[in-house]
Design an enzyme around this catalytic site. Structure first.
Site, PDB file in Angstrom:
ATOM      1  N   LYS A 186       0.844  -1.198   0.000  1.00 39.49           N
ATOM      2  CA  LYS A 186       0.000   0.000   0.000  1.00 39.49           C
ATOM      3  C   LYS A 186       0.881   1.250   0.000  1.00 39.49           C
ATOM      4  O   LYS A 186       1.568   1.536   0.972  1.00 39.49           O
ATOM      5  CB  LYS A 186      -0.899   0.049   1.240  1.00 39.49           C
ATOM      6  CG  LYS A 186      -1.984   1.108   1.054  1.00 39.49           C
ATOM      7  CD  LYS A 186      -2.484   1.716   2.334  1.00 39.49           C
ATOM      8  CE  LYS A 186      -1.723   2.896   2.806  1.00 39.49           C
ATOM      9  NZ  LYS A 186      -1.847   4.127   2.004  1.00 39.49           N
ATOM     10  N   GLU A 260      10.408   1.138  10.085  1.00 34.50           N
ATOM     11  CA  GLU A 260      11.401   2.180   9.771  1.00 34.50           C
ATOM     12  C   GLU A 260      10.686   3.500   9.993  1.00 34.50           C
ATOM     13  O   GLU A 260       9.798   3.858   9.220  1.00 34.50           O
ATOM     14  CB  GLU A 260      11.849   2.070   8.304  1.00 34.50           C
ATOM     15  CG  GLU A 260      12.514   0.756   7.931  1.00 34.50           C
ATOM     16  CD  GLU A 260      13.940   0.647   8.434  1.00 34.50           C
ATOM     17  OE1 GLU A 260      14.495   1.645   8.921  1.00 34.50           O
ATOM     18  OE2 GLU A 260      14.500  -0.462   8.340  1.00 34.50           O
ATOM     19  N   CYS A 294      13.703  11.029   6.234  1.00 33.65           N
ATOM     20  CA  CYS A 294      13.649  10.514   7.611  1.00 33.65           C
ATOM     21  C   CYS A 294      14.966  10.755   8.341  1.00 33.65           C
ATOM     22  O   CYS A 294      14.988  11.038   9.527  1.00 33.65           O
ATOM     23  CB  CYS A 294      13.328   9.032   7.572  1.00 33.65           C
ATOM     24  SG  CYS A 294      14.397   8.119   6.459  1.00 33.65           S
ATOM     25  N   GLU A 391      10.205  15.806  15.256  1.00 31.23           N
ATOM     26  CA  GLU A 391      10.457  15.732  13.808  1.00 31.23           C
ATOM     27  C   GLU A 391       9.552  16.732  13.081  1.00 31.23           C
ATOM     28  O   GLU A 391       8.337  16.692  13.242  1.00 31.23           O
ATOM     29  CB  GLU A 391      10.178  14.319  13.297  1.00 31.23           C
ATOM     30  CG  GLU A 391      10.578  14.144  11.846  1.00 31.23           C
ATOM     31  CD  GLU A 391      10.239  12.767  11.286  1.00 31.23           C
ATOM     32  OE1 GLU A 391       9.131  12.277  11.529  1.00 31.23           O
ATOM     33  OE2 GLU A 391      11.097  12.206  10.576  1.00 31.23           O
TER      34      GLU A 391
END
Ligand code: NAP
Ligand code: MG
Length: 482
Positions: A186, A260, A294, A391
């Protein structure tokens, strides 16, 4: 696009080179199938907010069909093939991706907003290389894990984010197929197009039906894949918040999970480093792909004696950065992937100012249509500030100073994340000293954001667990018996 240093004529890549269909169905069991709900959603170009295509929205019924197709392909076809035969398909896919590299790069830029220079020179070549690399392992698994007995897991459910759409697909699909698994993937809501193009490539490569299934959607689509009882493995790349939900959903099930997740990586600049090269590296580490990385070096730690000089050089360099149309080959910073992400970044800019940090943005003009953000530096940042802890996932760099090695290790490790780090110094011993003390899955020395299929990648702490890439990436898709 205004720029005080350069004034280049636009050099636009032509979008006419790609054919985007008006509407995409789900790719299940080797065929294009309409979604059970009959629902479609729009994907837009974040550079100008134009409509690109309608994409099918998969619900639990479609996920069930896709998982059944993957199970049947696993049991009847894929698990019966030799490693060499699987490798042949993977090589074929890699070559077809290479042939269509230009089309894939333009599509990635149109759908996601990243500069064409990056999708052309980084995303697509790396994605092809992942397939070539794992194609080579498919018939050598016994050598990879000498003396061990193992088998494929079965059906892998894979969920990818929007920042490197085709590359994250490659990180997941290539090792899964090489090890003998079948997959249901997906992609992220805003960037499905290259995954759908990949489905066409699988068809063209003659990949047996059901080995790769692509189910597009948003909202509950990913959760339905995670919840399906006949999935043996969940491989997820995305935010830490969603990663935690996935981990909870898999507790008490036999599913193997790799996550991850997010990052807030430290980039450490020592006073003996070659400063001009380091400044270029720092710019790359955070402004590359609009900071939608990331492992972006979003926290810069500069040794106090050179801090003033480095901040001045960074500000000067930012004045010559091109922010604008991602299809322009001169563009350094393209469009923010979505309105939602732009709002998140803007929220953090306001938080940074409210926290008392000093903000710097170059004097560039942003396009009037589309989602754009100026590259931003924050100085006078407290260690506890939210902009230094959370983040942001945008072109925003916080700058802090330090005096000693002990101090910088403590500050760099004072984060819930641990994905990557950078060290800039001419002193080799300091590279080894710091890299062994930093809690990060990857530590780059005198460079940043360098990737290779042979090199494993993954996090510590809330940046997740499991490794993708290299020989390590194979073990995530195998069950070991001894
Ligand atoms: P996200 O919101 O977590 O979404 C990632 C994927 O999960 C999307 O396909 C999303 O679908 C799907 N999803 C959402 N909710 C779900 C649920 N409850 N169950 C299952 N799937 C669900 O992350 P993102 O905003 O796309 O990506 C940015 C994040 O990815 C950042 O935190 C970044 O650091 C991280 N990232 C990590 C790595 C790494 O290697 N460590 C690499 C790249 C990115 P929808 O799009 O439809 O919501
Ligand atoms: Mg899009």
């Amino acid at each position: 696009m205004s720029n005080p240093t350069w004034n280049l004529e636009p050099s636009l890549e032509s979008a006419a080179q790609v054919q985007i269909k008006p509407q995409y169905e789900l790719f299940i069991d080797g065929k294009w199938q309409a979604p059970a709900s009959g629902t479609y959603f729009a994907t837009v170009n974040p550079a100008d907010e134009s409509h690109l295509a309608k994409i099918a929205w998969a619900n639990a019924t479609d996920i069930d069909l896709a998982v059944s197709a993957a199970r049947s392909a696993y049991e009847n076809v894929w698990s019966k093939l030799s490693g060499a035969a699987r490798g042949k398909y993977l090589f074929r896919i890699a070559r077809l991706m290479q042939e269509k590299a230009k089309e894939l790069a333009i599509m990635e830029t149109l759908d996601g907003g990243k500069p064409i220079r990056e999708s052309r020179d980084i995303d697509i070549p790396l994605a092809c290389n992942h397939f070539f690399y794992y194609a080579g392992w498919a018939d050598k698994l016994q050598e990879a894990f000498a003396g061990q007995q193992f088998e494929a897991l079965g059906v892998a459910g894979q969920i990818t984010p929007w920042n490197f759409p085709l590359l994250m697909l490659a990180w997941k699909v290539a090792p899964a197929l090489a090890c003998g698994n079948t997959v249901v993937l997906k992609p992220a809501e805003t960037t499905s197009l290259t995954a759908l193009k990949f489905a066409e490539i699988c068809q063209e490569a003659g990949l047996p039906a059901g080995v790769v299934n692509i189910v597009t959607g948003y909202g509950d689509t990913g959760a339905a894949l995670v919840a399906h009882s006949d999935v043996d493995k969940i491989a997820f790349t995305g935010s830490t918040a969603v990663g935690k939900q996935i981990q909870k959903a898999c507790i008490g099930t036999p599913k193997k999970v790799t996550l991850e997740l997010g990052g807030k990586s430290a980039n450490i600049l020592l006073e003996d480093a070659p400063i001009d090269q380091a400044v270029e590296g720092i710019i790359n580490s955070i402004f590359f792909n609009q900071g939608h990385v990331c492992c972006a070096g979003s926290r810069l730690f500069v040794q106090e004696s050179i801090a003033e000089q480095v901040v001045a050089k960074l500000k000067f360099r930012l004045q010559s950065i091109y922010v604008g149309n991602p299809l322009d080959k001169n563009t350094d910073i393209g469009a923010i992937n979505s309105k939602k992400q732009l709002e998140t970044i803007e929220k953090y800019l306001a938080i940074g100012l409210a926290e008392g940090a000093e903000m710097y943005q170059p004097d560039c003009t942003l396009p009037s249509q589309g989602f754009y953000c100026k590259p931003t530096l924050f100085t006078d940042v407290a260690q506890s500030a939210r902009i230094a802890q959370e983040e942001i996932f945008g072109p925003v760099l916080t700058i802090q100073t330090f005096r000693t090695m002990e101090e910088v290790v403590q500050k760099a490790n004072n984060s819930p994340y641990g994905l990557a780090a950078g060290v800039w110094t001419a002193n080799g011993a300091r590279i080894f000293g710091l890299s062994s003390q930093l809690h990060a899955g990857v530590v780059w020395a005198n460079t940043y954001n360098k990737f290779d299929p042979a090199s494993p990648f993954g996090g510590y702490k809330e940046s997740g667990f499991g490794r993708e890439g290299g020989r390590h990436g194979l073990s995530a898709y195998l069950k070991f018996k001894n």
